[in-house]
Scaffold this motif. Structure first.
Motif, PDB file in Angstrom:
ATOM      1  N   PHE A 459     -43.094  34.171 -75.515  1.00 52.79           N
ATOM      2  CA  PHE A 459     -42.394  34.204 -74.233  1.00 52.79           C
ATOM      3  C   PHE A 459     -43.365  33.980 -73.079  1.00 52.79           C
ATOM      4  N   ASP A 460     -44.549  34.559 -73.204  1.00 52.48           N
ATOM      5  CA  ASP A 460     -45.558  34.365 -72.159  1.00 52.48           C
ATOM      6  C   ASP A 460     -45.980  32.902 -72.068  1.00 52.48           C
ATOM      7  N   ASP A 461     -46.094  32.245 -73.234  1.00 52.51           N
ATOM      8  CA  ASP A 461     -46.455  30.831 -73.250  1.00 52.51           C
ATOM      9  C   ASP A 461     -45.403  29.995 -72.552  1.00 52.51           C
ATOM     10  N   GLU A 462     -44.144  30.277 -72.824  1.00 54.67           N
ATOM     11  CA  GLU A 462     -43.073  29.513 -72.193  1.00 54.67           C
ATOM     12  C   GLU A 462     -43.062  29.728 -70.687  1.00 54.67           C
ATOM     13  N   GLU A 463     -43.338  30.955 -70.265  1.00 53.65           N
ATOM     14  CA  GLU A 463     -43.369  31.241 -68.833  1.00 53.65           C
ATOM     15  C   GLU A 463     -44.523  30.502 -68.156  1.00 53.65           C
ATOM     16  N   GLN A 464     -45.664  30.472 -68.858  1.00 54.24           N
ATOM     17  CA  GLN A 464     -46.794  29.724 -68.299  1.00 54.24           C
ATOM     18  C   GLN A 464     -46.483  28.242 -68.176  1.00 54.24           C
ATOM     19  N   MET A 465     -45.817  27.683 -69.213  1.00 51.49           N
ATOM     20  CA  MET A 465     -45.434  26.268 -69.173  1.00 51.49           C
ATOM     21  C   MET A 465     -44.485  26.011 -68.008  1.00 51.49           C
ATOM     22  N   SER A 466     -43.523  26.907 -67.810  1.00 49.62           N
ATOM     23  CA  SER A 466     -42.547  26.728 -66.727  1.00 49.62           C
ATOM     24  C   SER A 466     -43.230  26.787 -65.366  1.00 49.62           C
ATOM     25  N   LEU A 467     -44.120  27.775 -65.203  1.00 46.98           N
ATOM     26  CA  LEU A 467     -44.839  27.888 -63.929  1.00 46.98           C
ATOM     27  C   LEU A 467     -45.717  26.669 -63.678  1.00 46.98           C
ATOM     28  N   ARG A 468     -46.385  26.217 -64.764  1.00 48.28           N
ATOM     29  CA  ARG A 468     -47.259  25.056 -64.599  1.00 48.28           C
ATOM     30  C   ARG A 468     -46.467  23.813 -64.222  1.00 48.28           C
ATOM     31  N   LEU A 469     -45.297  23.634 -64.841  1.00 51.13           N
ATOM     32  CA  LEU A 469     -44.452  22.483 -64.521  1.00 51.13           C
ATOM     33  C   LEU A 469     -43.984  22.525 -63.078  1.00 51.13           C
ATOM     34  N   LYS A 470     -43.547  23.705 -62.629  1.00 47.97           N
ATOM     35  CA  LYS A 470     -43.055  23.822 -61.252  1.00 47.97           C
ATOM     36  C   LYS A 470     -44.188  23.617 -60.247  1.00 47.97           C
ATOM     37  N   ARG A 471     -45.350  24.171 -60.560  1.00 49.91           N
ATOM     38  CA  ARG A 471     -46.495  23.986 -59.657  1.00 49.91           C
ATOM     39  C   ARG A 471     -46.886  22.505 -59.596  1.00 49.91           C
ATOM     40  N   GLN A 472     -46.818  21.871 -60.771  1.00 45.67           N
ATOM     41  CA  GLN A 472     -47.144  20.447 -60.848  1.00 45.67           C
ATOM     42  C   GLN A 472     -46.177  19.626 -60.021  1.00 45.67           C
ATOM     43  N   VAL A 473     -44.906  19.929 -60.112  1.00 48.62           N
ATOM     44  CA  VAL A 473     -43.881  19.209 -59.348  1.00 48.62           C
ATOM     45  C   VAL A 473     -44.065  19.444 -57.859  1.00 48.62           C
ATOM     46  N   ALA A 474     -44.344  20.675 -57.459  1.00 48.86           N
ATOM     47  CA  ALA A 474     -44.530  21.003 -56.046  1.00 48.86           C
ATOM     48  C   ALA A 474     -45.767  20.306 -55.475  1.00 48.86           C
ATOM     49  N   GLU A 475     -46.850  20.291 -56.267  1.00 52.56           N
ATOM     50  CA  GLU A 475     -48.080  19.639 -55.795  1.00 52.56           C
ATOM     51  C   GLU A 475     -47.869  18.143 -55.624  1.00 52.56           C
ATOM     52  N   GLU A 476     -47.134  17.534 -56.576  1.00 56.55           N
ATOM     53  CA  GLU A 476     -46.851  16.105 -56.451  1.00 56.55           C
ATOM     54  C   GLU A 476     -45.957  15.811 -55.256  1.00 56.55           C
ATOM     55  N   ALA A 477     -45.030  16.743 -54.972  1.00 55.56           N
ATOM     56  CA  ALA A 477     -44.111  16.545 -53.849  1.00 55.56           C
ATOM     57  C   ALA A 477     -44.843  16.544 -52.511  1.00 55.56           C
ATOM     58  N   ILE A 478     -45.851  17.383 -52.399  1.00 55.95           N
ATOM     59  CA  ILE A 478     -46.565  17.452 -51.117  1.00 55.95           C
ATOM     60  C   ILE A 478     -47.880  16.680 -51.138  1.00 55.95           C
ATOM     61  N   ALA A 479     -48.121  15.898 -52.213  1.00 57.63           N
ATOM     62  CA  ALA A 479     -49.363  15.121 -52.315  1.00 57.63           C
ATOM     63  C   ALA A 479     -49.570  14.208 -51.111  1.00 57.63           C
ATOM     64  N   PRO A 480     -48.520  13.503 -50.605  1.00 57.82           N
ATOM     65  CA  PRO A 480     -48.736  12.680 -49.409  1.00 57.82           C
ATOM     66  C   PRO A 480     -49.185  13.495 -48.197  1.00 57.82           C
ATOM     67  N   ILE A 481     -48.673  14.727 -48.085  1.00 59.31           N
ATOM     68  CA  ILE A 481     -49.080  15.573 -46.967  1.00 59.31           C
ATOM     69  C   ILE A 481     -50.544  15.979 -47.128  1.00 59.31           C
ATOM     70  N   ALA A 482     -50.918  16.359 -48.361  1.00 60.57           N
ATOM     71  CA  ALA A 482     -52.314  16.742 -48.609  1.00 60.57           C
ATOM     72  C   ALA A 482     -53.252  15.564 -48.336  1.00 60.57           C
ATOM     73  N   LYS A 483     -52.831  14.363 -48.729  1.00 61.49           N
ATOM     74  CA  LYS A 483     -53.652  13.173 -48.476  1.00 61.49           C
ATOM     75  C   LYS A 483     -53.813  12.940 -46.978  1.00 61.49           C
ATOM     76  N   ALA A 484     -52.721  13.131 -46.221  1.00 59.14           N
ATOM     77  CA  ALA A 484     -52.789  12.960 -44.768  1.00 59.14           C
ATOM     78  C   ALA A 484     -53.717  13.998 -44.140  1.00 59.14           C
ATOM     79  N   VAL A 485     -53.696  15.211 -44.659  1.00 53.57           N
ATOM     80  CA  VAL A 485     -54.576  16.268 -44.143  1.00 53.57           C
ATOM     81  C   VAL A 485     -56.034  15.902 -44.405  1.00 53.57           C
ATOM     82  N   ARG A 486     -56.324  15.431 -45.618  1.00 53.19           N
ATOM     83  CA  ARG A 486     -57.699  15.053 -45.940  1.00 53.19           C
ATOM     84  C   ARG A 486     -58.182  13.898 -45.066  1.00 53.19           C
TER      85      ARG A 486
END
Length: 798
Positions: A459-486
């Motif tokens: 169960f812990d593994d599945e939760e880690q996978m879910s969190l990692r997927l959501k974090r990955q999706v969120a980071e990709e969503a704001i990647a253009p903003i992060a690039k603009a900041v850099r």
């Protein structure tokens, strides 16, 4: 001038005493050619061997690499094997390149191993015989100098002195003595064509021979004909700012390129071509001069136009007007109220007054006033402009814009990370994570595994996978903003710049005299209209670029640039000159131009070089003048001097090379002009002129001229319309605008419609002069209606 000429062949000399020197020199030439040939055979053998090595290693690369991925240690061994094989290949390729360059250099040396000889007796020592060429040639013993490089210290004797007392500088001081002999050669294909003894620094016979040759589509090296005043420019090491005012055709650009070659030779342990940058007037000119340094055995320096600098900074987000488009727009508005207002704005925004105003504005911005962009994702605010401003101004002003911008950038990137974590339980992210593809899932799996996940708790593994997927999706969503900041795009430089034209009190408080410029209201409306539509006028581009880079602490500037060269410097506004000085603060500068060719509105009221001479302290600045025009015949130089006002023409003198007088040709209408020009082009081509320039005032006129000539000329006549995007000058007939012709030369120039309508105003004088001075041997000037009042009388038809 005292010159002794040794003609080619026994029995053809001017006096019998010349036989021995001629035979002696031809015998010596054969000895040198034998050395070159022997060296070439060795290098060709090495080249063949290296070529075989490179081909063999490439073919057998994977055969020699041990591939094993069974466990981590085998993977590491495989990687080591690949790296070792790649290093072997890279070394062989480097050796192949070195051998190839050596063969190319030796081939040029076999064609013409040297061009001069000097006999110098050092005070208190013996006489040394020195032969000078484009590159040195040393015997196999490593000690015998058959040829000295033209950039060697002793070679300056040839350029700077006539026979008699002479001296040259070396790093340890000065060597004095007596120059006993100066001899010049013309060697082609390994054969001695001409030989001269002369009392002049560089004999007129050599110059006559070189200047009488036809033009080419690329500029040539002038090392055999460098004049004393040009040599002073080339070898100057004392001054940080070298300003060269030179008449059209006086060899400014050639001297600048030889100076680059000299610097690379003189400081070869500490200076590379990447640390030198040359600003050229346009892309055509860039291609025109691109072969000079390779011809001298040096790699090309970095080369760009000021337009390219602007495009790199502003071109991705805005439509930026270039200098040619601005000039065309002003020509179309000529005589109108809007045209006069725009011309005032162009002159003012290029002025030193405006530069000081922007400098003072930057000091004000150290305390307050910088505009920032709010960071948003969809309808969510990640960081408001007010928060960003508070963070920026919380850093001490004494730390400077660079530190404050970098600190704010780090804070924003941390804010973005925190925002990603805050979204882990949000519905939009849950939904987005459910739609990811298999590749994203695999990436999340790898990330979790690397971080030590996947233990006993499923169960812990599945939760880690879910969190990692959501974090990955969120980071990709704001990647253009992060690039603009850099990229520091949270600083809104455009809005910060427009405040100057939105607030009368702000502008007046920053102006050095506390006054608004004439036409400020028009400038204000114009800025609102153009920048609001994401268009940047050319006159706004440099101030905006300067403000933007200053607010970021000039973070993108390459600090390793040691030398900046600016050609056609008279066309730069004072603001642009000051900007380049700020952008490359540690670089020495060499700027070259001609007051009489200042053809753009932005620099016409700038007083010569528009503030270049005030960029550095007087003791670090040298201003040199080249007054002799070598490019054109005496008849063409005298004619073009007549176009200028008497005071402007006073310091121009022609080199005594005779030719046919310019022809001034009146035509009934544009059709008749085209027919006469087409007939003249056919005649000039038949006479052997390889490059012919048909130069119209504007780009649209050039396009019309090219279309008409295409109909009138035979299909086999090479006819090309040269535009602002052209990278190279073609062979044959080039049709181009006056603004693209700068710095280029043609065997024959045909000036298209030099009428009072096209070249009638006082400010057209220098443009007409610039166009006519492109001609080496032949100049034809056509017009319809009334001729330009600036055309002088000539013996040719009218």
């Amino acid at each position: 001038m005292n010159t002794k000429v040794y003609a080619q062949g026994v029995g053809k000399s001017m006096d019998n005493s010349s036989l021995a020197p001629r035979e002696e020199e031809e015998k010596r030439l054969l000895t040198v050619l034998e050395q070159v040939g022997r060296r070439m055979r060795k290098e060709l053998a090495v080249l063949g061997e290296r070529r075989g090595d490179v081909v063999g290693i490439r073919q057998e690369f994977w055969e020699d690499v041990r591939m094993n991925f069974s466990d981590s240690s085998e993977v590491a061994e495989t990687w080591t094997s690949i790296v070792q094989q790649a290093e072997v290949l890279a070394e062989r390729e480097r050796s192949h390149r070195v051998a190839s360059e050596a063969v190319e250099r030796l081939t040029k040396q076999f064609d013409s191993p040297y061009f001069a000889r000097i006999d110098f007796t050092e005070r208190g020592g013996g006489t040394e015989v020195v032969y000078i060429g484009r590159a040195s040639l040393i015997g196999e013993d490593g000690e015998t100098f058959y040829v000295y490089d033209w950039r060697a210290p002793v070679s300056s004797l040839f350029y700077d002195h006539e026979p008699g007392p002479a001296a040259y500088r070396v790093p340890d001081g000065q060597i004095e003595g007596e120059l006993e002999l100066k001899r010049q050669f013309v060697i082609r294909g390994g054969l001695m064509k001409h030989m001269f003894d002369t009392s002049e620094t560089v004999g007129d016979e050599i110059l006559q021979a070189v200047l009488s040759e036809g033009s080419d589509t690329a500029m040539k090296s002038i090392v055999a004909t460098i004049q004393k005043e040009q040599n002073g420019i080339i070898r100057d090491e004392r001054h940080k700012l070298l300003v060269v005012q030179g008449a059209a055709g006086s060899g400014k650009t050639s001297a600048a390129l030889q100076r680059i070659a000299y610097l690379l030779y003189r400081f070869r342990e500490t200076l590379t071509p990447d640390q030198i940058i040359l600003f050229s007037p346009n892309p055509v000119f860039k291609g025109y001069i691109s072969h000079v340094l390779p011809d001298l055995g040096e790699a090309n320096m970095r080369q760009m136009t000021f337009r390219e600098l602007i495009e790199a900074r502003l071109g991705r987000r805005f439509e930026v007007e270039d200098l040619f488009s601005q000039t065309e727009a002003l020509a179309e508005l000529e005589g109108t109220a809007e045209g006069e207002a725009r011309e005032r704005a162009v002159k003012y925004k290029g002025s030193e007054h405006f530069f000081i105003t922007v400098e003072n504005y930057l000091k004000r911005l150290e305390r307050e006033g910088i505009q920032f962009r709010t960071l948003r994702f969809r309808d969510m605010t990640i960081a408001s402009s007010e928060e960003i401003a508070a963070q920026f101004y919380a850093v001490e002003a004494s730390d400077g814009f660079a530190t404050r911008a970098a600190t704010t950038k780090r804070w924003l990137l941390q804010r973005l990370k925190a925002w990603v974590e805050s979204q882990m339980g949000e519905k939009w992210l849950e939904e987005a994570a459910e739609l990811v593809d298999q590749e994203d899932i695999q990436r999340a799996y790898v990330d979790v595994r690397r971080s030590g996940g996947f233990h006993d708790e499923v169960f812990d593994d599945e939760e880690q996978m879910s969190l990692r997927l959501k974090r990955q999706v969120a980071e990709e969503a704001i990647a253009p903003i992060a690039k603009a900041v850099r990229s520091y795009r949270f600083i809104d430089a455009v809005s910060t710049y427009t405040v100057l034209f939105e607030s009368r009190p702000t502008f007046a408080s920053c102006a050095p005299d506390g006054l608004l410029p004439q036409g400020w209201d028009w400038m204000s409306l114009r800025a609102e209209e153009t920048i609001g539509r994401k268009r940047i006028d050319h006159e706004d581009a440099t101030p905006l670029m300067y403000l933007s880079e200053a607010l970021e602490g000039f973070r993108r500037v390459e600090g390793d640039i040691q030398h900046v060269f600016v050609d056609e410097a008279q066309d730069y506004s004072p603001f642009q000159a000051a900007f380049l000085r700020r952008r490359y603060p540690r670089a020495r500068m060499t700027v070259l131009g001609d007051f009489n060719q200042a053809i753009y509105v932005q620099s016409q009221d700038s007083g010569g070089f528009g503030g270049w001479t005030r960029l550095m302290a007087p003791e670090a600045t040298s201003v040199l003048r080249l007054t002799t025009s070598y490019r054109s015949t005496e008849q063409i130089v005298d004619f073009t001097k007549g176009i200028l006002a008497p005071g402007d023409a006073a310091n121009i003198s022609p080199f005594h090379r005779s030719g046919e007088p310019p022809r001034l040709i009146s035509c009934a209408d544009p059709g008749a002009l085209g027919e006469r020009a087409a007939a003249d082009i056919a005649e000039l081509l038949a006479r052997g002129h390889g490059t012919i320039g048909v130069i119209a005032k504007t780009a649209s006129e050039a396009a019309d001229a090219e279309a008409l000539l295409k109909e009138l000329l035979a299909d086999d006549v090479p006819l090309t319309l040269v535009t602002g995007g052209s990278a190279e000058l073609p062979k044959g007939v080039s049709v181009l605008s006056s603004y693209l012709a700068k710095g280029i030369e043609f065997d024959a120039v045909l000036v298209w419609d030099a009428s009072a309508k096209r070249y009638g105003r006082e400010k057209d004088r220098k443009l007409l002069y610039t166009v006519c001075t492109r001609a080496l041997h032949v100049l034809h000037v056509y017009w319809t209606g009334e001729p330009s009042p600036w055309l002088p009388e000539t013996e040719g038809e009218r």
